[in-house]
Design a protein around this motif. Structure first.
Motif, PDB file in Angstrom:
ATOM      1  N   ALA A   1      -1.811  -2.724   9.273  1.00 48.61           N
ATOM      2  CA  ALA A   1      -0.731  -1.738   9.196  1.00 48.61           C
ATOM      3  C   ALA A   1      -0.870  -0.843   7.966  1.00 48.61           C
ATOM      4  N   GLY A   2      -1.110  -1.469   6.824  1.00 45.62           N
ATOM      5  CA  GLY A   2      -1.196  -0.693   5.583  1.00 45.62           C
ATOM      6  C   GLY A   2      -2.289   0.346   5.654  1.00 45.62           C
ATOM      7  N   GLN A   3      -3.398  -0.043   6.258  1.00 49.44           N
ATOM      8  CA  GLN A   3      -4.524   0.897   6.325  1.00 49.44           C
ATOM      9  C   GLN A   3      -4.234   2.065   7.268  1.00 49.44           C
ATOM     10  N   VAL A   4      -3.473   1.789   8.330  1.00 44.39           N
ATOM     11  CA  VAL A   4      -3.116   2.884   9.234  1.00 44.39           C
ATOM     12  C   VAL A   4      -2.223   3.877   8.501  1.00 44.39           C
ATOM     13  N   ALA A   5      -1.247   3.317   7.752  1.00 44.05           N
ATOM     14  CA  ALA A   5      -0.340   4.196   7.014  1.00 44.05           C
ATOM     15  C   ALA A   5      -1.122   5.029   6.011  1.00 44.05           C
ATOM     16  N   THR A   6      -2.085   4.402   5.327  1.00 41.76           N
ATOM     17  CA  THR A   6      -2.883   5.149   4.347  1.00 41.76           C
ATOM     18  C   THR A   6      -3.702   6.230   5.049  1.00 41.76           C
TER      19      THR A   6
END
Ligand SMILES: Nc1ncnc2c1ncn2[C@@H]1O[C@H](COP(=O)(O)OP(=O)(O)OP(=O)(O)O)[C@@H](O)[C@H]1O
Length: 919
Positions: free
Chosen positions: A350-355
């Motif tokens: 999830a964090g990487q998608v947001a980034t």
């Protein structure tokens, strides 16, 4: 005989035997055939059972076991086994072939593991497009590929999307996170494959307004992602179908069946892909929405639009692949068939998608941050465009790309709306800059009108501070707020121009401006753009101005397009739109809509783009405000000090030969000296008394011709002293200019004390010009009038009797010596007979009733022309051939009527008297 009978019988018996034998044979073969057919059927049924259940599972099926145990059925299983063997022999390298295929069809982010691309901003220009997009993998047992049973063979599973196919996803209980991960991964793969801006995503979820794919949140501040209102699926579908229509029209016009074909042929991506994700809840959509959805789906792929439907039960036209979830990890897909289970890829972190989303958003914003100053709107060289077919200029930038406004056949007229302070005036300047820098004054003529108080267009005409002007401007009207007649005058002027263009077109046997220009290359046929800011003032009252303006505007809106006459109507949104009530024709013809931030009703009712538009942006829409036509543009600042004036100066220097525009300033009346009519006045046989400036496009003054004919007197009516003095002053001084000194006499009398200085000054002026002037003291007026009347029969030289405040002298004039005519009766004779002897009265009555008293029973014919000031319209009817007079008095304006020249009264602006102002 007997023998004959016996023989005959024997023949019959033999024939019957033959027949019986034949029948027996036939029956036998039919039975055989039936048995063979039944056997065949039984084999086929067994085959079907086996195929349906699958070879491995079939033997466990009691029905299959029962049937295949029959000896006649043995060969069925043998045959199926051999087919399968043959197939798997061919498919031995199937999984590896599939892997290769996906590697080629789904390169880079489309198919590679996320670690290789997630978080990197895409660079693909979109000319080459992956055909497949990976969603997971599938595993088969090695035995099926001729390998050792128990070994696993895995291959990639991917689905087609952009240009190729829609996707229908069906969830299973508790699989929403899996569906989200599937959609998110697919979208991320797509977004990361191309340069930012190449793909636009629309999200709609029947159950949620926010938090649909929350990791994409940062993209929603850019055009890459739009989250739609769950209650307004209709808007999204309308927008998409609009895009489909528009893009089809465009590609077909260019000769291509689809956007993809056009892109492949031209090597140019002209439109973004659009992916619309619709989350349903498994229930049927409303029948109407469903119809729209199907309509969109059927033409969408050719327009680069793909749908991802989640739990929206429907059968779409066009190519559709399906993914049906079995549980939280597994699905079956139409790509692999029902036999194979797809193991879906695990969710992206999830964090990487947001980034990654934030990076893409930043890259888009950075692109926006490219060239966007006023200077970037200007071409490298001025005046290089031709306006025969249209006018086209950028007005802002969106994600680095210029956004253009086109004024032409499809969008002949524009409506611009925005609340106060939203940058509407700035936008108009940007538009003017874009146009005037591209088209020379021979290609473009501007008529600019601002009804607002203020000076918004004033700088475009030469002024005290800056002598330059905008060479394309033919007319600049400012502070027009109360002079609605000036708006009307402009519409009349444009209407006349339209008529003369249409006549010229007819003469050249053509139908529009482009053809006319071709046929008449020496003619002067610039496109005309009339900008009317706060145009709703035109319709401010229920009166003839509104009625006339409406019909002229409707006519211009309908027919102006082919004659190259364009209207740009600007207004504070609501007021402007309400002004259109009852005039839908004008509104509908304004197919170009420009909505400043927070503008309401300028775009289509359901199009909310302007509400969300950021500051210093505009929504430019060439499709009558329908959502699919929205183009958001950042509008550069043209209002900064010296920004526009610098361009104007350059243009002014370049087009030095083009005359200055006419300036109409409602707040500043011209002086008589500034009037072209006064400047041109010279001795003539037909002198004309100037009353005031006309409210017209041309610089013209109102005047009254005073030939030797009955009724040629002038009355000024009302108590507004300054204007009354001005009218008599300009009338007298202009007449003086039209006579040689000595051949005319001026008789001036003023019983109104306060006005004496002005009257004396006028007398001095006339004397200084060499004219004969008789200044008559109030006490002497009755005797003077009497003698003037008596002199009439012998007089034929021009004489102007200028009487100020006649009403003040009435008591004295009414006094009569017994047995003689009263001076008032003498005045009546003077009014009646004087003009025939070239003696004209120019009189000022402060009340209409007093003028009526003066005229007595003689009627109003002796007042051939009048100028009314603060007098209500209904009082004037008797002086206007009984017609209804609409006039609401306003400062600095007069209503003027000359019965020999006018059908109805007109508004005049009395000239400004600088001396009077100084006092
Ligand atoms: N695109 C822009 N970039 C930067 N500043 C702007 C921009 N547009 C307008 N402004 C600033 O905002 C102020 C108001 O703009 P503008 O006069 O164009 O608004 P308006 O909608 O015409 O308002 P009004 O109807 O009250 O005149 C201006 O002084 C201008 O400096």
């Amino acid at each position: 005989m007997r023998r004959k009978v016996r023989e005959q019988r024997a023949r019959v018996v033999a024939a019957l035997d033959r027949l019986r034998q034949q029948i027996g044979l036939a029956l036998g073969s039919a039975r055989n055939a039936r048995e063979a057919a039944e056997l065949e059927l039984a084999k086929l049924e067994l085959e079907r059972l086996v195929v349906k259940a699958g070879m491995e599972r079939a033997l466990d099926d009691p029905e299959v076991a029962r049937r295949s145990s029959e000896p006649t059925m043995v060969d069925v299983l043998e045959w199926l086994n051999s087919v399968r063997g043959q197939f798997y022999a061919e498919w031995a390298d199937g999984p590896s072939r599939l892997r290769d295929l996906v590697a080629v069809a789904a390169p880079g982010p489309a198919g590679r593991p996320p670690g290789e691309w997630l978080g990197r901003v895409g660079t693909g220009d979109g000319v080459k497009v992956p055909r497949l997009w990976r969603i997971g993998s599938s595993t088969v047992d090695g035995s099926v590929a001729g390998r050792t049973p128990g070994t696993a063979l895995t291959f990639d599973v991917a689905v087609p999307l952009l240009d190729e196919s829609h996707l229908a996803i069906t969830s299973a209980p508790k699989t929403r996170p899996t569906v989200d991960a599937l959609v998110e991964t697919l979208l991320m793969r797509v977004l990361s494959s191309f340069e930012p801006g190449a793909v636009k995503i629309h999200l709609w979820d029947v159950g949620r307004l926010t938090a649909v794919l929350p990791n994409f949140y940062s993209l929603s501040r850019t055009s890459a992602l739009t989250v739609h209102d769950p209650t307004r699926l209709v808007d999204l579908l309308e927008e998409l179908s609009g895009h489909v229509r528009r893009i089809h029209a465009r590609t077909l016009q260019a000769g291509y069946p689809s956007l993809r074909a056009m892109r492949e042929a031209t090597g140019n991506r002209t439109e973004p892909w659009r992916v619309a994700v619709l989350y349903g809840n498994g229930e049927d959509l409303q029948p109407e929405r469903l119809r729209e959805l199907k309509r969109v789906a059927s033409g969408a792929l050719e327009a680069g639009i793909s749908l991802i439907l989640v739990d929206v039960p429907t059968v779409l036209g066009g190519a559709v692949e399906t993914v049906s979830l079995l549980d939280e990890r597994r699905a079956i897909s139409s790509m692999t068939g029902t036999d194979l289970v797809v193991d879906l890829d695990p969710p992206l972190p999830a964090g990487q998608v947001a980034t990654a989303s934030a990076r893409i958003a930043d890259a888009l914003v950075a692109k926006q941050g490219g060239p966007r100053s006023f200077a970037d709107l200007l071409p490298s060289e001025f005046g290089q465009q031709h306006s025969a077919h249209e006018l086209r200029a950028p007005v802002g930038f969106h994600e680095g790309e210029p956004v253009e406004v086109v004024i032409g056949d499809a969008t002949p007229h524009a409506l611009i709306g925005g609340p106060s302070g939203s940058g509407k005036t700035n936008f108009l300047y940007v538009l003017l800059a874009g146009l005037t820098s591209r088209y020379s004054p021979d290609e473009l003529a501007l008529y600019l009108l601002d009804f607002k108080e203020g000076v918004s267009f004033a700088g475009l005409a030469p002024g005290k501070k800056d002598e330059s002007w905008l060479p394309h401007a033919r007319l600049v009207g400012v502070n027009v707020n109360t002079d609605r007649e000036f708006g009307l005058a402009l519409l009349r002027f444009l209407s006349d121009e339209m008529r003369s263009r249409s006549a010229a077109a007819k003469e050249h046997e053509v139908t529009n401006i482009a053809e006319l220009r071709e046929q008449d290359p020496r003619g002067h046929w610039p496109r005309i753009v009339a900008v009317i800011d706060e145009f709703q003032y035109l319709f401010a009252e229920r009166d003839t101005v509104t009625a006339l303006a409406t019909s002229l505007l409707e006519d211009l809106a309908r027919r102006g397009r082919s004659q190259g006459i364009h209207l740009i109507l600007a207004s504070q949104d609501i007021a402007g739109i309400e002004a259109f009530w009852g005039k839908p024709a004008v509104f509908e013809q304004c197919t170009l809509r420009i909505a400043m931030p927070k503008a309401r009703r300028v775009l289509a009712e359901t199009n909310q783009a302007a509400v969300a538009a950021p500051r210093w942006h505009a929504v430019v829409n060439h499709e009558s405000g329908v959502a699919h036509g929205n183009q958001l543009a950042h509008v550069p600042d043209a209002s900064g000090r010296g920004v526009f004036p610098a361009l104007q100066r350059q243009l002014w220097q370049r087009y030095a030969g083009h005359g200055r525009p006419r300036l109409f300033d409602g707040a500043h009346a011209p002086t008589l000296e500034e009037s072209a009519a006064f400047a041109a006045a010279a001795p003539t046989e037909r002198p004309r008394a100037l009353i005031g400036q006309a409210i017209e496009v041309a610089d013209r003054a109102h005047g009254v011709e005073l030939p030797a004919a009955p009724g040629r007197n002038i009355a000024v009516l009302g108590t507004s002293t300054r204007e009354a003095l001005s009218i008599l002053d300009s009338a007298t001084r202009s007449l003086a200019r039209q006579h040689h000194p000595g051949e005319v006499e001026f008789v001036l009398s003023c019983p109104v004390e306060a006005c004496l200085p002005t009257v004396d000054r006028l007398a001095d002026t006339l004397r200084s010009e060499g004219h004969k002037v008789r200044s008559v003291a109030t006490d002497d007026l009755p005797a003077t009038i009497t003698s003037l009347a008596e002199e009439l029969p012998d007089r034929n030289l021009p004489r102007y009797v200028v009487l100020y405040g006649v009403d003040a002298a009435l008591p004295a004039l009414e006094r009569k010596e017994p047995g003689t005519q009263s001076p008032l009766e003498a005045l009546r004779s003077l009014l009646k007979q004087g003009p025939g002897h070239r003696t004209h009265v120019l009189g000022w009555w402060r009340a209409v009733a007093r003028l009526k008293d003066t005229l007595g029973f003689a009627g109003t014919d002796d007042i051939g022309a009048w100028a009314a000031l603060d007098v209500q319209g209904n009082e004037l009817a008797p002086f206007c051939a009984g017609q209804l007079v609409q006039w609401s008095p306003r400062p600095g304006r007069a209503l003027f009527f000359d019965r020999t020249a006018h059908g109805s009264p007109e508004v005049a602006i009395p000239f400004r008297m600088p001396e009077a102002e100084d006092e």
